[in-house]
Design an enzyme around this catalytic site. Structure first.
Site, short mmCIF file in Angstrom:
data_model
loop_
_atom_site.label_atom_id
_atom_site.label_comp_id
_atom_site.label_asym_id
_atom_site.label_seq_id
_atom_site.Cartn_x
_atom_site.Cartn_y
_atom_site.Cartn_z
N ASN A 164 31.75 14.67 -13.26
CA ASN A 164 30.30 14.43 -13.14
C ASN A 164 30.03 12.94 -13.29
OD1 ASN A 164 30.32 17.22 -13.21
ND2 ASN A 164 28.43 17.30 -14.41
N ASP A 193 24.14 24.96 -19.81
CA ASP A 193 24.58 24.11 -20.91
C ASP A 193 23.89 24.54 -22.20
OD1 ASP A 193 25.36 22.25 -22.69
OD2 ASP A 193 24.54 20.51 -21.63
N THR A 249 25.45 7.67 -14.06
CA THR A 249 24.90 6.40 -14.58
C THR A 249 25.31 5.20 -13.73
OG1 THR A 249 24.84 7.32 -16.80
CG2 THR A 249 24.71 4.94 -16.65
N ASP A 268 23.08 21.14 -12.37
CA ASP A 268 23.77 20.48 -13.48
C ASP A 268 22.94 20.66 -14.76
OD1 ASP A 268 25.63 18.87 -14.76
OD2 ASP A 268 24.68 16.99 -14.13
#
Ligand code: 13P
Length: 406
Positions: free
Chosen positions: A231, A104, A234, A82
């Site tokens: 995704n 990313d 948290t 990720d």
């Protein structure tokens, strides 16, 4: 080993109107909680490892545990990098066992994002590994208060998304339509009209980052408009922290183990809630039957050497091990010498590729070409070279790995 091709997995979700959860794991408790939830509700799942979390675990150390958990699982799993920040991280992730990678570069100007993403796509596709790219900018930091990282959202536009897909060749696109990474005050406003248009224009599985804090109805509308991967981190981190606080309040007396008690359970409960809400629960068997299994290939060479002595052979082998193990898609390089003096072939290379696509890209890789032409072929006499596709022992009804010539 129920590791499956992540592209097949996400297309199954996309075609059947559900989303697979990509849950970031930061410890063995998270790993076990995520897998046990998937097992409990029979859902496909993506085990996600974010480069931004590499300070909290050792990537090299955790990957064998991740693979062991997948090996034991009975539901389809993909292992994903990720928010990979560079080509090097993507290579490292693939060589350690990830079968999906995200690059990313969404904070870079579009031409730089395209260049960086295209490099990762070229490398990963040569290893059979699909790539997720991100266009537009989703601010915030996983696991933290969104207000502490108040970067501006840059929304993905349809025209840019089309051009980015064409120029990079990514398999899945993470879009920015109003979500934020981390803990938010209040509900984010999502631009569903924009998402619908992007989905109609691209027709590929879309990805949402910043899953924490969205409402049930928002999730349903995201999935109805092409989102096949969500995704999520948290909320898992908060559930784990809440449990630690409760353990403290309850006077946990046995030190560390007392403080982290039941983390697996609370992580599993939140993951399972998501899997049911996103429609992935109950899909495991379908996914296993229609998605390609992700199987390594063993590249085997047995050979004799000519014109060099044993020390010369050992030097050549040591150099080869060093060069070949850094080639993208190479999981491991084993070398050996025959135990029996009378063996017809004295030496062996056993190079494990992550996927059959690596057979060609390895052969053509400059590192391999230089080593083979300069050091190996001039001294390797008689030899046999064969690629073996590993066969899933579960599919064969046996607990032993069987190998078969391709
Ligand atoms: P949240 O932490 O907001 O759930 O987002 C996770 C994420 O997008 C990981 O890439």
């Amino acid at each position: 080993m129920p590791l499956v091709d992540m592209k097949d997995m996400l297309h199954h979700g996309y075609d059947n109107g559900y989303a697979v959860g990509a849950f970031d794991l930061v410890s063995l408790d998270f790993l076990e909680g995520i897998i046990s939830a998937a097992e409990h509700c029979r859902a496909p799942v993506i085990l996600s490892l974010a480069e931004s979390h590499f300070d909290y675990f050792d990537f090299e150390l955790i990957m064998p545990a991740v693979e062991a958990a997948v090996h034991r699982a009975t539901v389809p799993v993909a292992i994903h990098l990720d928010h990979g920040a560079s080509l090097d991280t993507a290579v490292r992730a693939i060589n350690l066992g990830c079968n999906g990678v995200m690059v990313d570069a969404s904070h870079e100007p579009m031409p730089d994002n395209i260049r960086c993403t295209r490099d990762v796509v070229n490398m990963a596709h040569a290893c059979g590994v699909p790539v997720e790219g991100e266009l537009g900018y989703v601010p915030g930091v996983e696991g933290e208060d969104a207000e502490r990282h108040p970067g501006e959202i840059t929304y993905t536009t349809v025209a840019e998304a089309r051009s980015y897909m064409e120029q990079t060749g990514v398999d899945f696109l993470a879009v920015s339509i109003g979500t934020v990474h981390g803990r938010m005050k209040g509900k984010p406003e999502l631009d569903f009209q924009r998402l619908k248009q992007i989905n109609e224009a691209l027709g590929v599985p879309l990805v949402i980052h910043g899953g924490t804090g969205l409402s049930d109805d928002q999730f349903r509308r995201l999935i109805a408009n092409g989102v096949a991967k969500i995704n999520y981190y948290t909320a898992l981190s908060d559930a784990a922290a809440k449990q630690i606080n409760e353990n403290t309040r309850a006077g946990a007396s046995s030190g560390f183990t007392g403080l982290v008690k039941n983390i697996r359970t609370v992580v599993a409960a939140e993951v399972e809630r998501c899997m049911r809400l996103w429609g992935a629960a109950g899909r495991a068997d379908e996914v296993l039957s229609c998605c390609r299994p992700w199987m390594p290939v063993e590249h085997l060479i047995i050979y004799n050497v000519e014109g060099i002595d044993k020390t010369g052979a050992e030097t050549m082998i040591a150099e080869g091990r060093q060069v070949l193990s850094t080639i993208p898609g190479v999981r491991e390089v084993f070398t050996g010498e025959a135990v029996q003096d009378a063996a017809k072939y004295r030496y062996t290379w056993l190079v494990r590729f992550c996927h059959s696509a690596v057979i060609d890209s390895y052969r053509e890789h400059p590192g391999h070409v230089t080593f083979a032409d300069r050091l190996f072929r001039p001294v390797a006499g008689e030899r046999i070279s064969i690629d073996y596709q590993m066969i899933d022992p579960v599919a064969c009804g046996s607990s032993n790995v069987v190998i078969q010539s391709t």
